[in-house]
Structures are given as structure tokens and as C-alpha cells.
Design a protein around this motif. Sequence first.
Motif, mmCIF file in Angstrom:
data_model
loop_
_atom_site.group_PDB
_atom_site.id
_atom_site.type_symbol
_atom_site.label_atom_id
_atom_site.label_comp_id
_atom_site.label_asym_id
_atom_site.label_seq_id
_atom_site.Cartn_x
_atom_site.Cartn_y
_atom_site.Cartn_z
ATOM 1 N N GLU A 1 5.090 -16.357 3.047
ATOM 2 C CA GLU A 1 3.854 -17.511 3.124
ATOM 3 C C GLU A 1 3.755 -17.015 1.180
ATOM 4 O O GLU A 1 3.339 -18.322 0.491
ATOM 5 N N ILE A 2 4.339 -16.347 1.190
ATOM 6 C CA ILE A 2 3.810 -16.097 -0.923
ATOM 7 C C ILE A 2 5.153 -17.347 -1.392
ATOM 8 O O ILE A 2 4.662 -18.401 -1.781
ATOM 9 N N LEU B 1 11.356 -7.340 0.119
ATOM 10 C CA LEU B 1 10.665 -7.378 1.624
ATOM 11 C C LEU B 1 11.489 -6.370 1.598
ATOM 12 O O LEU B 1 12.174 -5.376 1.377
ATOM 13 N N GLY C 1 -8.456 -7.343 -3.902
ATOM 14 C CA GLY C 1 -8.637 -8.418 -2.486
ATOM 15 C C GLY C 1 -7.453 -8.643 -2.087
ATOM 16 O O GLY C 1 -6.854 -8.052 -2.276
ATOM 17 N N TRP D 1 0.415 -1.212 0.420
ATOM 18 C CA TRP D 1 0.076 0.348 -0.062
ATOM 19 C C TRP D 1 0.686 1.244 0.124
ATOM 20 O O TRP D 1 0.413 1.830 -0.345
ATOM 21 N N THR E 1 5.917 -7.575 -3.519
ATOM 22 C CA THR E 1 6.954 -6.694 -2.493
ATOM 23 C C THR E 1 6.195 -6.646 -1.651
ATOM 24 O O THR E 1 4.558 -5.616 -1.954
ATOM 25 N N GLY E 2 6.428 -6.459 -0.680
ATOM 26 C CA GLY E 2 5.963 -6.419 0.806
ATOM 27 C C GLY E 2 5.904 -7.117 1.729
ATOM 28 O O GLY E 2 7.664 -6.461 2.043
ATOM 29 N N LYS F 1 -2.018 -8.360 -8.917
ATOM 30 C CA LYS F 1 -3.013 -7.087 -7.513
ATOM 31 C C LYS F 1 -2.639 -6.348 -6.427
ATOM 32 O O LYS F 1 -1.522 -6.939 -6.269
ATOM 33 N N PRO F 2 -2.857 -5.541 -6.147
ATOM 34 C CA PRO F 2 -3.019 -3.992 -5.908
ATOM 35 C C PRO F 2 -3.148 -4.676 -4.502
ATOM 36 O O PRO F 2 -4.414 -4.960 -3.785
ATOM 37 N N SER F 3 -2.372 -4.107 -3.905
ATOM 38 C CA SER F 3 -3.645 -3.763 -1.723
ATOM 39 C C SER F 3 -4.324 -3.650 -1.630
ATOM 40 O O SER F 3 -4.448 -2.809 -2.134
#
Length: 461
Positions: free
Chosen positions: A197-198, A213, A170, A116, A189-190, A140-142
Amino acid sequence: MNKEQILSLQLKQKEFFNTGKTKDIAFRIENLKKLSFIFQENEAKILLALKTDLNKSHIEAYSSEIGYILQEIKIAIKNLKKWNRKKKVKTSLINFPGKSYYVNEPYGTVLVISPWNYPFGLLFTPLVGAIAAGNCIIAKPSEISTNSSKLIYELISKNFPEEFFSVIEGGAEITQSIINENIDYIFFTGSTVVGKEIFKSASEHLIPVTLELGGKNPCIVDKNIDIEIAAKRLLWGKFFNAGQTCVAPDYLLLNKNIQEEFLTKLVDFTNKFYGNFDEIQENFTRIISQKHFDRIIGYLNEGKIIFGGKYVKNKLLIEPTIITDLNYHSKIMQEEVFGPVLPIISYEDINVVIEKLNKLSKPLCVYLFTKDKELQSKIVENTVSGTVCINGTIHSIISHDLPFGGVGESGMGRYHGKTSFETFSFKKSILKKKFWWDWAVMYPPYKTSLNLFKKVAKYFY
Ligand code: NAD
């Protein structure tokens, strides 16, 4: 979107990819141009979405979420043919007569997942590489930056056919259900926690990944510096987007010899840049959520606040804040700050600092301010991070030619400029042999003695 709809979309993309259309250079360039046009045409809408989601100032929003992407597109269009050229390589004598080369092949359908904090910048920068490399795309955006996510969906679904480029909105659940055997590459990216998890889900289907990350980026300030410039560059990098930047200098390691002088300048410039909190509120990025706001406010109870410390709860705004009298055990040093609070720890011996850094998680970036060339080399050679930036902070991420990414807990894989194109393609090797010559010595029954074979073989590999 439910599971069946996701599956149906993925199959449509597979079919479209198999037509070979996305591999056509003209198709790629046409779509990159279209993307550039969309960004230019919708600049006002993008700035508004970012203002609504994060209260971003237009200058920070434009530079990091529009201008940078337009430039990445321009570079990709200009260089695509060159990047995509097949590369001839040597052919061993054993394959004489023959030719060897490799070509860049797109993976197929790639999934790009973004956070985000830069909802457009961190989604579309990798997407430029994905399009340039000839892939079909699911973005897949935040879900946290709601207005940006909605606008991204609207702009992409209106302008691109879904079998080529589609956006799925989502959170965690939907993202996990997109990850199946129909996805050929994941660019994430996150946070490090979700990155794991990914990685786990991707490994079940052997999907290759890039993981961009987070972590804590140290910023070392030596005594041998231009104090004013160092203070300005540091503050800009720290408080840009209210510190919600993966490459923000997370904490400062300050040489004791210049402590007083440097802190005075730091406070002076913070005052100059952000001085009156009531006045800057209109244009200072807010914290994305109540949860993060409460977490960051929790850091203000330790150490000595030498600037800032104010906040406005109902607007989720926190004043740029500088805290001294801390150590590595302080609460703020246990996790990524990701907010407008700068903790400062002073040091006497740089060797102790290096030793400490090498015991902590490997960061995305190490920042160093010094004129001392020996110290510059020492930090470059003796610390581990994705990037080292000397006498600057987030300046290094602006470069289109420096591959950007982490190492260890801060991620794997690289992008930006040509590296993005390389990330979203794989090298397919091709060997073409002729029929007019064949080495009889290769075939059984092997009559040559091993000694003779060993003498000759080295010329054949
Ligand atoms: P996040 O990891 O919570 O979310 C990122 C994305 O993953 C979102 O799109 C979210 O919907 C999705 N997601 C969340 N949980 C998921 C799950 N269990 N399975 C699948 N998908 C899931 O990160 P965030 O809070 O949006 O962003 C902040 C973090 O991102 C910080 O740690 C920051 O350092 C990092 N970051 C890194 C970079 C970089 O380039 N290295 C850039 C920006 C942010």
C-alpha cells in the motif's frame, strides 16, 4: 491532526530545510547527542511503556530498544564527518580540464513509519540515519503499541522543534494523508501487505522508499553441528520478544539423522530457559492483540506438541511451544508465525530443501547451523534472502556494519550504521569545467570522418 495541520507542518519543515540548517554537521551532531541524552534520561519511562504495551522483560527491552540505538548514535557521531566527505572521482578526457566529485545530500523531509513489535528500536534506529544525513523528520509510530506511541510523542515534541522533528500519532488513515508531494523519502517497517500500500501511494508522487517487511525465515539444522550451542542460539532467537521479531527463525528444517538427539536437547534447553510457565509469565513478552493471539493459538491444533502449548487468554500470553510432525502444507507454514511457536519439519536431502526454498517467497534471513564449509557455501550461493546467518539466528541483526534489509517480498533497501546514513541521503554529482581549453572536435558541423572519430573517441570517454 487533520489534513490541514499536516500540510501546514510539512510546509514549515520545507521552509526550515531550505534554510540549510539541517545540513550543518554541528547541528546534526548536536541533535544526535540530544537524542542520546533523551534515551538515557528517560530509560525508566521507556521500559515502563514497553512493559505496559508488551510485558517486555527489562533485559530484552533495554538491549533491543535502548542499548542498540545508543550505540548507533555513538557510531554516527564518531563517523559523520568521514561519511559526509565529498568523494573525488576520475574526470574523462572529454571534460579536460575539469574536476568531478559527488556529495551526500539529504532528501528533505523524510517520513519514518514503524510497527508495534519494537516500538522504539524500529523507529529510532532509522531516525539516527535520517538525522545524521541532515533531513527534517516526521515520525509515525504504531498506534497499536499505545503507551510507547504516547511516550514517543511526548519526548520528541518536548525536546525538538516541530519544523525539524515531529511525531504524528495515528493509524492507516493518517499515515496515508501524510504521504503527499511534500514528503521526500519514506522509510517503512511493517507487514508486506501494508508495504505494498505504501509503495503504491509513494509511486503516485514518485517518492523513493525503503521497505523493511516480513516473511518466513527458514532455519536449517544440519547433522554436523555442536548440538547444545545450536539449540541454545536457536531458542534465544525464536523466543526473544515471544517470537514477534521480523528476523526470528520462523520454522526449523531439521536433518533426519540428528532428529531425536537434537529434539531432546531443544526440549531440555527450552525447559531450562522457560521451564515453568507460571513463573516466567511476569517477564515473558505477551502477544500484542487478541487477533494475533487467536491466530497463533490456531496453530496448536496441528502436529505434535513436544514442548509448551499452554496459554493465558486474559493476559495474551502464550508459552514457548515446539511442534513436530508438520509439513509445508500445514496451516502454520502458510503465513509468518510472529509468535512463540516453533514448527519443525525434518528433511533428508538438502538439495530438495534448497529447491523448495527457492519456490517460496524470498525471506529476510536464512539461518543455517552446520560446521560443513561446503554446505555453508552451498546455502549462501544457492538461496535468496536479505541475510544468511551461519550458526546463529537474530545475532546478525545486532551488527552495525552489516547492511540490513530484505529482498523481493521481504522488502527493499538497507540500513544500520553507515548504511542508514547512505539510505537517507542521495549522491549529488558535480562536474566543474574550466574555460581555458575547449575541444573543437565536439561541435558541429562534424567534419571528422566517422572512422577517425571512432579511433580517437575511446580515449575521450
Ligand atoms: P503493519 O504493516 O500492520 O503496520 C506498520 C505501520 O504501518 C504502523 O505504523 C501502521 O499504523 C501503519 N499502517 C497500517 N496500515 C496502513 C496503511 N494502509 N497505510 C499506511 N500505513 C499503514 O505491521 P505491524 O503489524 O505493526 O508489524 C508486524 C509486521 O512488521 C510483521 O509482518 C513483521 O515481519 C514486520 N516487521 C518487519 C521488520 C523488518 O525490519 N523487516 C521489523 C519488524 C516488523
